[in-house]
Write an enzyme that holds these catalytic residues in place. Structure first.
Site, short mmCIF file in Angstrom:
data_model
loop_
_atom_site.label_atom_id
_atom_site.label_comp_id
_atom_site.label_asym_id
_atom_site.label_seq_id
_atom_site.Cartn_x
_atom_site.Cartn_y
_atom_site.Cartn_z
N GLY A 136 38.27 11.28 -18.20
CA GLY A 136 39.23 10.64 -17.40
C GLY A 136 40.52 10.16 -17.90
O GLY A 136 41.29 9.30 -17.28
N HIS A 183 44.94 22.75 -17.20
CA HIS A 183 43.82 23.72 -18.08
C HIS A 183 44.38 23.70 -19.60
O HIS A 183 45.50 23.92 -19.63
CB HIS A 183 43.64 24.98 -17.55
CG HIS A 183 42.76 25.82 -18.16
ND1 HIS A 183 41.27 25.69 -17.94
CD2 HIS A 183 42.69 26.70 -18.96
CE1 HIS A 183 40.62 26.59 -18.89
NE2 HIS A 183 41.52 27.07 -19.61
N MET A 207 34.68 19.67 -13.22
CA MET A 207 33.92 20.81 -13.82
C MET A 207 33.16 21.43 -12.98
O MET A 207 32.13 22.34 -12.87
CB MET A 207 32.87 20.30 -14.85
CG MET A 207 33.59 19.60 -16.06
SD MET A 207 34.83 20.44 -17.10
CE MET A 207 33.73 21.58 -18.04
N ILE A 235 36.47 24.77 -6.77
CA ILE A 235 36.64 24.16 -5.33
C ILE A 235 36.14 25.29 -4.25
O ILE A 235 36.57 26.56 -4.63
CB ILE A 235 38.23 23.98 -5.16
CG1 ILE A 235 38.34 22.60 -6.18
CG2 ILE A 235 38.52 23.29 -3.82
CD1 ILE A 235 37.68 21.46 -6.03
N LYS A 278 27.22 23.33 -1.58
CA LYS A 278 28.75 22.80 -1.86
C LYS A 278 29.43 22.61 -0.52
O LYS A 278 30.13 21.59 -0.37
CB LYS A 278 29.47 24.03 -2.59
CG LYS A 278 30.75 23.62 -2.82
CD LYS A 278 31.46 24.53 -3.53
CE LYS A 278 31.04 24.96 -5.22
NZ LYS A 278 31.92 25.15 -5.96
C1 GRF Z 1 41.55 18.41 -20.03
O1 GRF Z 1 41.75 18.68 -21.40
C2 GRF Z 1 41.85 19.10 -19.02
O2 GRF Z 1 42.81 20.06 -19.40
C3 GRF Z 1 40.68 19.73 -18.77
O3 GRF Z 1 39.64 18.84 -18.87
C4 GRF Z 1 40.24 17.92 -19.92
C5 GRF Z 1 40.02 16.71 -19.28
O4 GRF Z 1 39.86 15.35 -20.10
N1 GRF Z 1 40.53 20.35 -17.40
P1 GRF Z 1 39.89 14.07 -19.67
O5 GRF Z 1 38.74 13.94 -18.79
O6 GRF Z 1 41.13 14.01 -18.77
O7 GRF Z 1 40.08 13.29 -20.83
#
Ligand code: GRF
Length: 196
Positions: A15, A109, A90, A93, A65
C-alpha cells in the site's frame, strides 16, 4: 462547499501507493475508502493510521466474483465514491464493477505497457535485459493491463540493477505520478459534474 471527488483505492499488499495518494496534498480528491482482498495486507494498517475506512474481504468466502463485487459496489455507493484507483490490487475487475464505474477506474503498472503485463513486471523486464522500463497509468477494461494508456514515465535499467533497486526506482516514480494523474482526472470529473 466541499466539491472534492470521493475516491476509493483498491490494494492487496504493502500500500505504498495508497499512502502516496493519501499524503499527496492534492485538492481535487479525497480518499474515503480502502478496498482490500487480503486481511494481512499492510495497506490496512496504513488506512487505520490515516483514519480512512476499509472494506476488507476474502474472495474465497464468496461463491464468485459477481457476488463480492456487488458487495464492494454497495460500500462504494454508501461512501459516494466517484472514482477508483487500483494500486497493487491483484485481481481482474469484473463486469459488475466495470459497468457501475465505466471510465472511472484506473490502474498503475510497473512497466511501459504493452510490454510486460501481468504479474512480476519488474522481474520480466530484468529477465529480458531491457535497458529502459517504466511506469504506466491506464484505464481499466476487462483485460489484463490492456486499457487505454493515460500516462507513462520511462526509467533506465542499469547493469547493476537488482529487482530491489529497480523496484525502488519504480516506486519513487509511481508515488509522484499516480497522485498527479488522479488529481488531473478528478479535476476533469469535477468540471463535468458542474456542467450537468
Ligand atoms: C506497484 O509497483 C504497482 O505498480 C503494482 O503493484 C505495486 C504495488 O505496490 N500494480 P504498493 O502496494 O503500492 O507498495
Amino acid at each position: 462547499m466541499n466539491n472534492k471527488i470521493k475516491i476509493a483505492v483498491f490494494a492487496s499488499g504493502s500500500g505504498s501507493n495508497f499512502q502516496s495518494i493519501v499524503d499527496s496534498g492534492h485538492s481535487a480528491y479525497e480518499v474515503v475508502l480502502l478496498v482490500c482482498d487480503r486481511p494481512q495486507a499492510k495497506a490496512i494498517d496504513r488506512a487505520k493510521k490515516a483514519g480512512i475506512d476499509s472494506f476488507v474481504f476474502q474472495p474465497k468466502q464468496y461463491p464468485n466474483k459477481q457476488v463480492f463485487e456487488r458487495e464492494i459496489v454497495q460500500h462504494l455507493k454508501e461512501k459516494q465514491v466517484g472514482f477508483i484507483a487500483l494500486a497493487g490490487y491483484m485481481r481482474l475487475i469484473g463486469p459488475t464493477l466495470l459497468t457501475e464505474y465505466e471510465g472511472k477506474i484506473i490502474n498503475i503498472h510497473p512497466s511501459l505497457l504493452p510490454a510486460f503485463p501481468g504479474k512480476d513486471a519488474v522481474g520480466q523486464a530484468l529477465a529480458k535485459q531491457v535497458k529502459v522500463t517504466g511506469v504506466t497509468v491506464h484505464f481499466i477494461d476487462e483485460g489484463m493491463d490492456t486499457g487505454p494508456i493515460i500516462a507513462q514515465e520511462p526509467i533506465y535499467v542499469h547493469n547493476k540493477d537488482t529487482k530491489e533497486t529497480l523496484q525502488q526506482k519504480i516506486h519513487q516514480i509511481e508515488h509522484q505520478l499516480y497522485p498527479e494523474v488522479i488529481q488531473d482526472l478528478c479535476l476533469t470529473i469535477g468540471k463535468e459534474t458542474i456542467k450537468k
